[in-house]
Design an enzyme around this catalytic site. Structure first.
Site, mmCIF file in Angstrom:
data_model
loop_
_atom_site.group_PDB
_atom_site.id
_atom_site.type_symbol
_atom_site.label_atom_id
_atom_site.label_comp_id
_atom_site.label_asym_id
_atom_site.label_seq_id
_atom_site.Cartn_x
_atom_site.Cartn_y
_atom_site.Cartn_z
ATOM 1 C CB CYS A 1 24.823 -34.092 61.258
ATOM 2 S SG CYS A 1 25.192 -35.835 61.484
ATOM 3 C CD GLU A 2 18.744 -38.489 60.433
ATOM 4 O OE1 GLU A 2 18.765 -39.694 60.116
ATOM 5 O OE2 GLU A 2 17.778 -37.751 60.193
ATOM 6 C CG HIS A 3 23.839 -39.945 61.637
ATOM 7 N ND1 HIS A 3 24.193 -39.854 60.306
ATOM 8 C CD2 HIS A 3 22.711 -40.701 61.668
ATOM 9 C CE1 HIS A 3 23.336 -40.541 59.575
ATOM 10 N NE2 HIS A 3 22.435 -41.058 60.363
ATOM 11 C CG HIS A 4 27.817 -37.266 64.732
ATOM 12 N ND1 HIS A 4 27.780 -37.589 63.380
ATOM 13 C CD2 HIS A 4 28.430 -38.303 65.356
ATOM 14 C CE1 HIS A 4 28.345 -38.758 63.201
ATOM 15 N NE2 HIS A 4 28.750 -39.219 64.369
ATOM 16 C CD GLN B 1 24.807 -32.688 51.168
ATOM 17 O OE1 GLN B 1 25.680 -32.592 52.014
ATOM 18 N NE2 GLN B 1 25.032 -32.455 49.887
ATOM 19 C CG HIS C 1 28.169 -32.987 56.132
ATOM 20 N ND1 HIS C 1 26.934 -33.502 56.438
ATOM 21 C CD2 HIS C 1 28.137 -32.669 54.810
ATOM 22 C CE1 HIS C 1 26.189 -33.499 55.343
ATOM 23 N NE2 HIS C 1 26.895 -33.010 54.348
ATOM 24 C CB CYS D 1 29.374 -35.027 61.850
ATOM 25 S SG CYS D 1 28.775 -35.278 60.172
#
Length: 194
Positions: A79-82, A120, A148, A150
């Protein structure tokens, strides 16, 4: 003289270890920064690969114009956010229009895009667009089902929830019968494995 990229990375991992309250000098952690470096080189190896080159390396002329489906392609992404894992399966189909691609190349393309920082929805689109560009089929369909971390390890902590995304191109988008055949096939039991 400044630090090279590997030294900078190792220093950053040591900083993260210390930040969470661990002793970077503890025996079990002494080689952790170097191991993390090697793991990251593998996990994010998709940035160094070109999906078009992979697909073009095994292109064949064919009169087949029926659906080709590879389902249950297991993948691992981040996940690019976390920077936490995404664990899932991709189902990829296309309808040839004069040429087919070697079957092993489709899971490789899934891995190229999965081994990048992702969301995704973007991963699903990238796989579909790469196939459309490389082989110009009559249609492409990609469905991804994933968990996910996250969502499971932090935040809402919804264990075992699954996210489904799809990208439909050409006949799969325009023709309901083709679309329904695809969804029927990916939702059917796999039965015996060979």
């Amino acid at each position: 003289m400044g630090l090279d990229n590997n030294e900078q990375f190792i220093k950053a991992v040591k900083t993260m270890i210390a930040h969470v309250g661990e002793d970077v000098g503890r025996e079990g952690l002494l080689k952790t920064p170097e191991r993390v470096l090697k793991a990251y080189e593998f996990i994010y190896g998709g940035y160094k690969e070109d999906p078009q080159s992979i697909l073009n390396s095994a292109m064949f002329q064919s009169s087949n114009d029926e659906m080709v489906l590879i389902k249950d392609i297991e993948f691992y992404s981040t996940c690019e956010h976390h920077l936490l894992p995404i664990i899932g399966r991709a189902h990829v189909a296309y309808i040839p229009d004069g040429k087919v691609v070697g079957l092993s190349k489709i899971p490789r393309v899934v891995d190229v895009f999965a081994r990048r920082m992702q969301i995704q929805e973007q991963l699903t689109e990238q796989i579909a667009d790469a196939l459309m560009e490389a082989i110009s089929p009559k249609g492409v369909a990609v469905v991804i089902q994933a968990r996910h971390m996250c969502m499971e390890m932090r935040g809402v902590e919804k264990i075992s929830s699954t996210t489904t995304s799809s990208a439909l191109r050409g006949l799969f988008k325009r023709d309901e019968k083709t679309r329904m055949e695809f969804f029927s096939l990916i939702n059917s039991s796999s039965g015996n494995r060979y």
